[in-house]
Design an enzyme around this catalytic site. Structure first.
Site, PDB file in Angstrom:
ATOM      1  N   ARG A  45      21.834  36.527  56.662  1.00 19.83           N
ATOM      2  CA  ARG A  45      20.543  36.056  57.171  1.00 19.83           C
ATOM      3  C   ARG A  45      20.599  34.677  57.818  1.00 19.83           C
ATOM      4  O   ARG A  45      19.812  34.352  58.679  1.00 19.83           O
ATOM      5  CB  ARG A  45      19.585  36.015  55.982  1.00 19.83           C
ATOM      6  CG  ARG A  45      18.184  36.389  56.319  1.00 19.83           C
ATOM      7  CD  ARG A  45      17.356  36.528  55.082  1.00 19.83           C
ATOM      8  NE  ARG A  45      17.798  35.587  54.064  1.00 19.83           N
ATOM      9  CZ  ARG A  45      17.457  35.673  52.790  1.00 19.83           C
ATOM     10  NH1 ARG A  45      16.685  36.643  52.378  1.00 19.83           N
ATOM     11  NH2 ARG A  45      17.888  34.789  51.909  1.00 19.83           N
ATOM     12  N   ASP A 177      36.341  48.271  41.377  1.00 16.45           N
ATOM     13  CA  ASP A 177      36.532  47.592  40.095  1.00 16.45           C
ATOM     14  C   ASP A 177      37.798  46.776  40.304  1.00 16.45           C
ATOM     15  O   ASP A 177      38.901  47.336  40.350  1.00 16.45           O
ATOM     16  CB  ASP A 177      36.719  48.598  38.963  1.00 16.45           C
ATOM     17  CG  ASP A 177      36.799  47.881  37.619  1.00 16.45           C
ATOM     18  OD1 ASP A 177      37.476  46.840  37.544  1.00 16.45           O
ATOM     19  OD2 ASP A 177      36.188  48.353  36.658  1.00 16.45           O
ATOM     20  N   HIS A 178      37.644  45.467  40.448  1.00 15.08           N
ATOM     21  CA  HIS A 178      38.821  44.709  40.909  1.00 15.08           C
ATOM     22  C   HIS A 178      39.955  44.721  39.884  1.00 15.08           C
ATOM     23  O   HIS A 178      41.100  44.466  40.236  1.00 15.08           O
ATOM     24  CB  HIS A 178      38.433  43.287  41.342  1.00 15.08           C
ATOM     25  CG  HIS A 178      38.228  42.319  40.220  1.00 15.08           C
ATOM     26  ND1 HIS A 178      37.079  42.268  39.480  1.00 15.08           N
ATOM     27  CD2 HIS A 178      39.030  41.359  39.710  1.00 15.08           C
ATOM     28  CE1 HIS A 178      37.182  41.324  38.576  1.00 15.08           C
ATOM     29  NE2 HIS A 178      38.361  40.744  38.683  1.00 15.08           N
ATOM     30  N   ASP A 235      28.851  43.349  32.007  1.00 20.24           N
ATOM     31  CA  ASP A 235      29.707  42.536  32.873  1.00 20.24           C
ATOM     32  C   ASP A 235      31.180  42.937  32.776  1.00 20.24           C
ATOM     33  O   ASP A 235      31.891  42.914  33.773  1.00 20.24           O
ATOM     34  CB  ASP A 235      29.531  41.053  32.492  1.00 20.24           C
ATOM     35  CG  ASP A 235      30.170  40.124  33.496  1.00 20.24           C
ATOM     36  OD1 ASP A 235      29.916  40.297  34.704  1.00 20.24           O
ATOM     37  OD2 ASP A 235      30.937  39.219  33.081  1.00 20.24           O
ATOM     38  N   HIS A 240      35.589  46.988  33.589  1.00 18.88           N
ATOM     39  CA  HIS A 240      36.999  46.597  33.464  1.00 18.88           C
ATOM     40  C   HIS A 240      37.676  47.122  32.187  1.00 18.88           C
ATOM     41  O   HIS A 240      38.771  47.681  32.252  1.00 18.88           O
ATOM     42  CB  HIS A 240      37.130  45.076  33.504  1.00 18.88           C
ATOM     43  CG  HIS A 240      36.417  44.438  34.648  1.00 18.88           C
ATOM     44  ND1 HIS A 240      36.345  45.012  35.892  1.00 18.88           N
ATOM     45  CD2 HIS A 240      35.724  43.270  34.756  1.00 18.88           C
ATOM     46  CE1 HIS A 240      35.647  44.224  36.706  1.00 18.88           C
ATOM     47  NE2 HIS A 240      35.259  43.170  36.041  1.00 18.88           N
ATOM     48  N   LYS A 326      33.368  35.203  26.714  1.00 19.87           N
ATOM     49  CA  LYS A 326      33.469  33.962  27.490  1.00 19.87           C
ATOM     50  C   LYS A 326      33.591  32.781  26.528  1.00 19.87           C
ATOM     51  O   LYS A 326      33.261  32.896  25.353  1.00 19.87           O
ATOM     52  CB  LYS A 326      32.209  33.780  28.337  1.00 19.87           C
ATOM     53  CG  LYS A 326      32.005  34.901  29.336  1.00 19.87           C
ATOM     54  CD  LYS A 326      31.919  34.350  30.743  1.00 19.87           C
ATOM     55  CE  LYS A 326      31.663  35.431  31.745  1.00 19.87           C
ATOM     56  NZ  LYS A 326      32.785  35.678  32.638  1.00 19.87           N
ATOM     57  N   LYS A 331      42.331  32.138  28.601  1.00 21.44           N
ATOM     58  CA  LYS A 331      42.154  33.315  29.458  1.00 21.44           C
ATOM     59  C   LYS A 331      43.361  34.215  29.255  1.00 21.44           C
ATOM     60  O   LYS A 331      44.504  33.780  29.432  1.00 21.44           O
ATOM     61  CB  LYS A 331      42.070  32.890  30.929  1.00 21.44           C
ATOM     62  CG  LYS A 331      41.890  34.082  31.869  1.00 21.44           C
ATOM     63  CD  LYS A 331      41.606  33.615  33.290  1.00 21.44           C
ATOM     64  CE  LYS A 331      41.535  34.777  34.265  1.00 21.44           C
ATOM     65  NZ  LYS A 331      40.321  35.578  34.157  1.00 21.44           N
TER      66      LYS A 331
HETATM   67  C1  BG6 Z   1      33.951  39.848  36.888  1.00 21.80           C
HETATM   68  C2  BG6 Z   1      32.902  39.383  35.920  1.00 21.80           C
HETATM   69  O1  BG6 Z   1      33.794  41.207  37.175  1.00 21.80           O
HETATM   70  O2  BG6 Z   1      35.238  39.638  36.319  1.00 21.80           O
HETATM   71  C3  BG6 Z   1      33.109  37.927  35.537  1.00 21.80           C
HETATM   72  O3  BG6 Z   1      31.621  39.529  36.511  1.00 21.80           O
HETATM   73  C4  BG6 Z   1      34.518  37.712  35.052  1.00 21.80           C
HETATM   74  O4  BG6 Z   1      32.179  37.491  34.571  1.00 21.80           O
HETATM   75  C5  BG6 Z   1      35.523  38.281  36.026  1.00 21.80           C
HETATM   76  O5  BG6 Z   1      34.728  36.316  34.881  1.00 21.80           O
HETATM   77  C6  BG6 Z   1      36.927  38.217  35.472  1.00 21.80           C
HETATM   78  O6  BG6 Z   1      37.837  38.575  36.467  1.00 21.80           O
HETATM   79  P1  BG6 Z   1      39.314  38.031  36.461  1.00 21.80           P
HETATM   80  O7  BG6 Z   1      39.975  38.731  37.597  1.00 21.80           O
HETATM   81  O8  BG6 Z   1      39.235  36.554  36.621  1.00 21.80           O
HETATM   82  O9  BG6 Z   1      39.884  38.396  35.119  1.00 21.80           O
END
Ligand code: BG6
Length: 480
Positions: A45, A177-178, A235, A240, A326, A331
């Protein structure tokens, strides 16, 4: 890949475009993997022109992909990017887009529509594309890539699937779904089915339990507005964690073809026993309520742990423990397969209790690799000690940096390979599993209460108790 292709990004002024999509496309371009003739059109936009849009993308690239940025390559790449100002919910803007695209394209061209917007725009975009006649495939394929979240419960996911299917055929739809694009997640199937020695023990006869952990040290940050509505199950689990579970637990597909793989996933989801609230833990980190955008007295969980069972021959009776949250200590994404202990210990100086079970850890991130833990005799003693046999991507594949998940997924969508994308039945099956938990926590009189945990810890004590009642503990097989 010889066919000209236009990639149209809806919601191009958003973070995802700068942070993930353009860096992924740029890296694929540097590696010579994009079609020879392609262009990228950013639709949003804001009143920007091409130059402004390109310079914002360049800044993003430098910020997020400093190592791979190359000014000369960018100078080749940038002119292929243009900006189109439009409103996602205004049908006339799609008619203008339809008329504009041929001015950039010469002849029949494939089109990839990337919906990088917030979810309320998914249906309007799809309908507007349909009404503008931009979905038929007379002059090349038309595909839609749809970001998450795909619905917020089973019903909304079904409504969304129906709305999409009135315009696109299922094989034109690529739901992202990454996690499935991560190299290490893809490697799970290679590890299981490109080797012979693991699959014979990959079942209830040898496996004691399976643990899937996706822990994050970041808190909700600036996404509290979205997160407070979503919570950790929507989320992270619905997508995932359940996708990782399917990779680890599914039966071998007969081929690597998209539907063969997705059929096996569907069967796996169907075999998961409905979750019991008594097998769940939900918790919120201290201080979450103070984050900007979080509702006063919000009951949104930022952490969850679940125990589930898969009712089929392979997995009957084997508990799967899933956890994610979280503001945790670190991580780390890992899958730990804990094997049964030997049926009889013949060594007189070893107490059964001191003997640890073999564990196989699939380390998804950040230290990507695989660890196998087994017992070894301590030199000059009659006891044993667990030792680790390790594979690390960075030492075994020196020089091959791990591509970002989006790089692979975008290329697959352009190539027409949907194996790493979720099919409509997969999405709905996942919602069907988690919906009763989300609802149950809110309304069921016997639901466990929302627990709390300290920021920077490994989660609430209730999650340890979930395993302790079965005499088990959470494993950290990838972290030393
Ligand atoms: C996303 C979530 O799909 O995946 C986030 O919405 C999360 O909350 C993220 O932090 C985590 O992805 P990655 O690739 O950093 O593990």
């Amino acid at each position: 890949m010889a066919h000209p292709t236009t990639i149209i990004i809806f919601g191009a002024s958003g973070d995802l475009t700068r942070r993930k999509l353009i860096p992924a496309l740029f890296n694929s371009y540097r590696k010579g993997r994009l079609p020879q003739t392609f262009q990228i059109v950013g639709f949003a936009r804001r009143p920007w022109d091409d130059a402004q849009f390109r310079s914002l993308l360049q800044e993003g690239l430098v910020e997020f992909q400093e190592k791979s940025f190359n000014a000369a390559k960018w100078a080749d790449f940038a002119p292929r990017i243009t900006y189109f100002q439009g409103n996602l919910d205004v049908p006339e803007d799609f008619i203008r887009l339809r008329e504009h695209l041929p001015t950039l394209e010469s002849g029949p061209t494939n089109r990839l529509y990337y919906l990088a917007t917030s979810p309320e725009f998914f249906v309007p975009i799809v309908q507007n594309l349909g009404q503008a006649g931009m979905v038929h495939e007379h002059e090349g394929w038309r595909r839609a890539v749809i970001e998450k979240p795909f619905g917020h419960d089973l019903q909304s996911a079904q409504v969304l699937n129906e709305a999409i299917h009135t315009v696109f055929a299922e094989q034109q739809v690529y739901r992202i779904d990454h996690y499935l694009g991560k190299e290490t997640a893809q490697n799970i199937l290679y590890f299981r089915f490109a080797n012979t020695i693991f699959e014979p023990v990959w079942n209830r006869n040898y496996v004691d339990n399976v643990q899937i952990a996706v822990t994050e040290s970041v808190d909700v940050g600036r996404r509290a507005g979205y997160y407070d509505e979503a919570g950790v199950i929507r989320d992270m689990f619905q997508n995932h964690l359940l996708q990782l579970l399917s990779l680890v637990a599914m039966e071998p597909p007969a081929s690597f073809e998209a539907d063969a793989v997705r059929n096996e996933k569907a069967k796996l989801f169907q075999a998961i026993r409905p979750l019991r609230l008594a097998d769940t833990v939900h918790a919120q980190y201290d201080g979450y309520l103070q984050a900007e955008g979080v509702a006063a007295a919000s009951q949104t969980p930022t952490y969850a742990a679940l125990q589930l069972y898969i009712d089929n021959w392979r997995w009957q009776g084997v508990p799967f423990y899933l956890r994610s949250g979280k503001a945790l200590a670190d991580k780390n994404t890992e899958i730990v397969i804990e094997f049964k202990k030997p049926p009889h210990i013949m060594f007189p100086d070893i107490d059964d209790k001191d003997f640890s079970a073999n564990t196989l850890s699939l380390c998804i991130q950040p230290d990507e690799g695989i660890h196998l833990k087994f017992e070894a005799k301590v030199p000059d003693a009659h006891t044993t000690q667990p030792v680790d046999m390790e594979f690390h991507y960075d030492s075994s594949f020196k020089g091959n940096s791990l591509p970002d998940a989006y790089e692979r997924l975008l290329l697959d969508a352009i190539r027409g390979d949907a194996s790493l994308f979720t099919r409509s039945d997969g999405i709905e099956a996942a919602w069907q599993l988690v919906d009763p938990i989300i609802q149950g926590w809110k309304t069921h009189p016997e639901a466990p209460p929302l627990a709390t945990y300290t920021r920077g810890s490994w989660g609430p004590k209730e999650a340890d108790a979930l395993l302790a009642r079965d005499g088990r503990v959470w494993r950290h097989g990838c972290m030393h």
